[in-house]
Design a protein around this motif. Structure first.
Motif, short mmCIF file in Angstrom:
data_model
loop_
_atom_site.label_atom_id
_atom_site.label_comp_id
_atom_site.label_asym_id
_atom_site.label_seq_id
_atom_site.Cartn_x
_atom_site.Cartn_y
_atom_site.Cartn_z
N SER A 162 0.86 -1.18 0.00
CA SER A 162 0.00 0.00 0.00
C SER A 162 0.89 1.23 0.00
CB SER A 162 -0.94 0.04 1.21
OG SER A 162 -1.73 1.21 1.16
N ALA A 163 0.82 2.00 -1.09
CA ALA A 163 1.66 3.19 -1.21
C ALA A 163 1.12 4.34 -0.38
CB ALA A 163 1.76 3.61 -2.67
N ASN A 164 -0.19 4.35 -0.11
CA ASN A 164 -0.81 5.53 0.47
C ASN A 164 -1.38 5.34 1.87
OD1 ASN A 164 -0.67 7.52 -1.85
ND2 ASN A 164 -1.68 5.79 -2.87
N ALA A 165 -1.32 4.12 2.40
CA ALA A 165 -1.79 3.89 3.76
C ALA A 165 -0.85 4.54 4.77
CB ALA A 165 -1.91 2.39 4.04
N THR A 166 -1.39 4.91 5.91
CA THR A 166 -0.58 5.45 7.00
C THR A 166 -0.34 4.40 8.10
OG1 THR A 166 -2.57 6.30 8.10
CG2 THR A 166 -1.40 7.79 6.59
N ARG A 167 -1.10 3.33 8.04
CA ARG A 167 -0.99 2.28 9.06
C ARG A 167 -1.81 1.09 8.59
NH1 ARG A 167 -4.45 3.02 14.49
NH2 ARG A 167 -4.15 0.98 15.48
N ILE A 168 -1.31 -0.12 8.83
CA ILE A 168 -2.06 -1.32 8.47
C ILE A 168 -2.04 -2.27 9.65
CG2 ILE A 168 -2.10 -3.39 7.01
CD1 ILE A 168 -1.38 -1.72 4.66
N GLU A 169 -3.23 -2.75 10.00
CA GLU A 169 -3.38 -3.69 11.10
C GLU A 169 -3.62 -5.10 10.57
OE1 GLU A 169 -5.64 -1.68 14.74
OE2 GLU A 169 -6.69 -1.34 12.84
N LEU A 170 -2.92 -6.06 11.16
CA LEU A 170 -3.19 -7.47 10.92
C LEU A 170 -4.26 -7.90 11.91
CD1 LEU A 170 -2.46 -10.31 9.73
CD2 LEU A 170 -0.76 -10.47 11.58
N CYS A 171 -5.34 -8.51 11.42
CA CYS A 171 -6.44 -8.94 12.26
C CYS A 171 -6.50 -10.46 12.29
CB CYS A 171 -7.77 -8.38 11.73
SG CYS A 171 -7.78 -6.59 11.55
N LEU A 172 -6.48 -11.03 13.48
CA LEU A 172 -6.49 -12.48 13.65
C LEU A 172 -7.84 -12.94 14.16
CD1 LEU A 172 -3.00 -12.90 15.35
CD2 LEU A 172 -3.56 -12.91 12.91
N PHE A 173 -8.29 -14.10 13.65
CA PHE A 173 -9.63 -14.60 13.97
C PHE A 173 -9.56 -16.01 14.53
CE2 PHE A 173 -10.24 -11.19 11.03
CZ PHE A 173 -11.46 -10.62 11.38
N ASP A 174 -10.68 -16.42 15.13
CA ASP A 174 -10.77 -17.79 15.64
C ASP A 174 -10.83 -18.76 14.47
OD1 ASP A 174 -13.34 -17.64 14.63
OD2 ASP A 174 -14.34 -17.85 16.56
N ALA A 175 -10.84 -20.04 14.80
CA ALA A 175 -10.71 -21.08 13.78
C ALA A 175 -11.88 -21.09 12.80
CB ALA A 175 -10.59 -22.45 14.45
N ARG A 176 -13.03 -20.53 13.18
CA ARG A 176 -14.17 -20.49 12.28
C ARG A 176 -14.27 -19.15 11.54
NH1 ARG A 176 -19.35 -22.34 15.57
NH2 ARG A 176 -18.56 -20.75 16.99
N GLY A 177 -13.36 -18.23 11.84
CA GLY A 177 -13.35 -16.94 11.17
C GLY A 177 -14.46 -16.00 11.61
N ARG A 178 -15.07 -16.28 12.74
CA ARG A 178 -16.22 -15.48 13.17
C ARG A 178 -15.88 -14.43 14.21
NH1 ARG A 178 -20.94 -20.16 13.79
NH2 ARG A 178 -20.92 -20.83 11.57
N LYS A 179 -14.92 -14.74 15.06
CA LYS A 179 -14.60 -13.82 16.16
C LYS A 179 -13.21 -13.24 15.95
CE LYS A 179 -14.24 -13.53 21.20
NZ LYS A 179 -14.33 -14.28 22.47
#
Length: 703
Positions: free
Chosen positions: A32-49
């Motif tokens: 991303s050339a224009n983002a100021t910050r990027i967050e990695l988001c981790l989820f439970d095994a079913r991808g719901r939480k």
């Protein structure tokens, strides 16, 4: 390990892009050339939480990256990108929207349509200028970290069929098996059905050499279609360029690899129809799912001076910006991945003109074409372009660089019109039969550059070409205003199904002539799956949203007497193509070159064996003609064939041209009779049909 315990990121590396496991952890890298910050988001095994949000700690050369120790394959993740929400200047960052990694190799969960998927407030007075702050994660599919283990390809090596010997079978992975009553229900519509021995035996018996799969990249189901009770069936609506469509899999991505391995073992190549010209995010009023939220101004072509809006050369709302080096890298990385990891043998590029566009328009020397031409993996596979889009100067048939083949719609339209009996088609038909040299004979390209077809997924099936005067797309819910307006079809006396034996016999005769012409022409023939047994779409010529019996192949028709007869006829035609080099020219060359006394490479005659002169070519009432072709065999002997074409309704006598030969009647599309010697110097060709003769002996050498 529990993802909730993973909360510390090291700096990691900016390459390779995507999420890559090294056994001790996972490296994440996203452009991303224009983002100021990027967050990695981790989820439970079913991808719901959502369990954790962790900032990617480093950015190198506009690639954000971080390394997560102890993370393992199977981890579920997504991103949130921070930056300006400023649509007028091309920026649509919205950290409330979870976005997919463009390099995700496997997805879990569907898109659950919700207003929260849009980066702006729907129905707001300021439209897309008003930012929406609802969390989209519950409605989003998530990416899965995959384990990059080598797949066991066994002894099944890619067949590497020469272009000159290639015959393509275009098929929809789901539709080919949904009505296979001999398959268990869970297998239908999946990769496992594609690898079923009975299907493989069917295409082997037919004699094709390559399976061209309509899009298998993960794609989006359009909201407006679901609201109508319809579905995006064709799949030209890409959600991920690295992940296979989840609904085609039973267990995981290896299902597709296993299918390709089995097809390779059967001597069949696999070509993927790919959509890099646009994405599923649509126009400025579309959802934020991946590229738009990560860096809209880089990934898409925007209107200069008014970056709120997208250049729409594709007709699908947006245009991918292949002029940007990172976007071009994404596309070529994707192509290389499918070659290296899935073993595919080629690609058909949807709206290929869009991919070759630079700031000044279509350029056969564009970065995209240059990269593919020099890449050691991509330059060796089959590359096919759909040579048009809806942008300025969007029709570029014949203008692609060497190394590319192109879908030849001129061939389709000419052959349909010729066998319909239209006036003034002789000259154009002659050009199409001889590899469209008027279009492709430049830059040392070969006849195989013309991908010939009389029907494809987009339009009528060949059965419908001879059964309907107009399209019947009412089920699409668009008031019959969609689809091609010029089908060059004819119903021969009744619209759609009929019990009239005379009409049915005429349709069958024209149908066989159309399909025989396809395989008796120079170039690369492409057969639409189901055309070999008379599959119909009930007159729908735009069945993109018909995920039902309208589009699915009707295998009961394949088992009918007429279906079996047509399949056997086509198998015979393909066998003749393989047996006679004069029916598949390897190069354009000099048509007047004599290969033996009195016989040149290409000669044209009228029904009285008179060489065609300009007056004959220009005669609008002239229809019947005779094509003599000659080619050298590997043993040095000469193969000579005569193709006699009579598109008129009545039988017509043909005088055979000098020098006299001992001829074998190899094919008669009207009589379906076995091969037999021709005892006279003339022959009768029935109406709406063609006959193929082969010389039994030329200059003492067997042909």
């Amino acid at each position: 390990m529990d993802p909730s315990q993973l909360n510390r990121l090291g700096p990691g590396q900016p390459y390779p892009l995507g999420a890559v496991s090294d056994g001790l952890g996972v490296n994440f890298a996203v452009f991303s050339a224009n983002a100021t910050r990027i967050e990695l988001c981790l989820f439970d095994a079913r991808g719901r939480k959502e369990l954790r949000r962790i900032d990617l700690p480093e950015c190198t050369d506009e690639v954000w990256h971080g390394y997560l120790p102890d993370a393992q394959p199977g981890l579920i993740y997504g991103y949130r990108a921070h930056g300006p929400y400023d649509p007028r200047n091309g920026h649509r960052f919205n950290p409330h929207k979870l976005v997919l990694d463009p390099y995700a190799r496997q997805l879990t969960g569907p898109v659950s349509w919700s207003d929260a998927l849009f980066g702006y407030r729907l129905n707001h007075a300021r439209a897309d200028l008003a930012m929406d702050r609802r969390d989209s994660a519950p409605a989003m599919p998530k990416a899965v970290v995959t384990e990059d283990l080598p797949f066991n390809w066994g002894n099944s090596k890619a067949p590497h069929i020469p272009w000159t010997d290639t015959t393509i079978y275009e098929v929809h992975l789901r539709g080919v098996s949904m009505q296979r009553e001999d398959l268990r229900q869970p297998l239908r519509g999946t990769c496992a059905a594609l690898a079923d021995p009975r299907f493989i035996e069917h295409v082997q018996r037919l004699g094709v050499t390559a399976i061209e799969l309509m899009p298998v990249h993960a794609f989006l189901q359009d909201r407006f279609l679901l609201e109508r009770g319809l579905r995006n069936y064709w799949g030209y609506n890409t959600l991920s360029y690295f992940a296979p469509e989840p609904t085609y899999l039973q267990r995981g991505p290896n299902d597709l690899r296993q299918a390709i391995r089995r097809l390779h073992a059967a001597g069949l190549e696999v070509i993927l129809d790919v959509v890099y010209n646009h994405t599923c995010e649509g126009s400025e009023l579309g959802p934020t799912l991946s590229w738009r939220g990560l860096d809209n101004a880089s990934y898409y072509r925007l209107v200069p001076g008014d970056e709120r809006y997208y250049i729409n050369d594709t007709g699908c709302g947006n245009t991918v910006n292949l002029s940007h080096p990172r976007v071009l890298q994404m596309v070529t990385d994707s192509l290389r991945y499918w070659v290296q990891s899935y073993g595919v043998d080629g690609f058909r590029f949807d709206l290929g003109v869009t991919l070759g566009r630079e700031g000044t328009g279509f350029d056969p020397g564009s970065g995209f074409f240059d990269v593919l031409g020099q890449d050691p993996d991509l330059a060796r596979v089959k590359l096919i372009s759909e040579p048009w889009d809806i942008g300025p100067d969007g029709y570029q048939l014949g203008s692609h660089p060497p190394g590319f083949a192109e879908w030849n719609d001129r061939y389709r339209d000419t052959v349909r019109r010729y066998w319909r009996g239209d006036e003034g088609m002789r000259g154009d038909m002659a050009a199409r039969l001889c590899g469209s040299r008027d279009i492709f004979d430049r830059r040392h390209r070969r006849p195989w550059a013309s991908v010939n077809f009389v029907a494809s997924h987009d339009g009528f099936t060949t059965q419908d070409v001879v059964s309907y005067d107009g399209s019947h797309n009412e089920a699409n819910g668009e008031g019959g205003n969609d689809g091609h307006s010029e089908n060059y079809s004819h119903n021969w006396g009744a619209e759609g199904p009929t019990q009239d034996e005379g009409i049915l016999l005429r349709r069958q005769r024209v149908q066989r002539a159309l399909l025989a012409t396809l395989f008796l022409s120079d170039g690369t023939p492409m057969l639409l799956a189901g055309d070999e047994f008379g599959n119909s779409q009930d007159g729908n010529n735009n069945a993109y949203c018909q995920d039902n019996a309208v589009s699915w192949l009707d295998w009961t028709q394949a088992q009918s007497d007429s279906g079996r007869a047509l399949s056997n006829f086509l198998a015979r035609v393909l066998a003749l193509r393989r047996a006679h080099p004069s029916l598949r020219a390897t190069r354009f060359g000099d048509a007047s070159q004599e290969l033996c006394p009195g016989i040149s490479a290409i000669s044209w005659f009228d029904s009285e064996a008179k060489p065609m002169d300009q007056g004959a070519w220009d005669d609008p009432q002239g229809r019947a003609m005779l094509l003599r072709r000659a080619a050298l065999r590997e043993d040095g002997s000469v193969d000579v064939t005569l193709l006699l074409l009579n598109p008129g309704p009545e039988a017509l006598g043909f005088t055979l041209p000098e020098p006299a030969q001992s001829w074998i009647r190899e094919l008669d599309s009207a009589a379906l009779s076995p091969a037999a010697p021709v005892s006279e110097g003339s022959i009768t060709v029935e109406g709406n049909s063609l006959t193929l003769l082969a010389a039994a002996n030329v200059n003492g050498a067997s042909s």
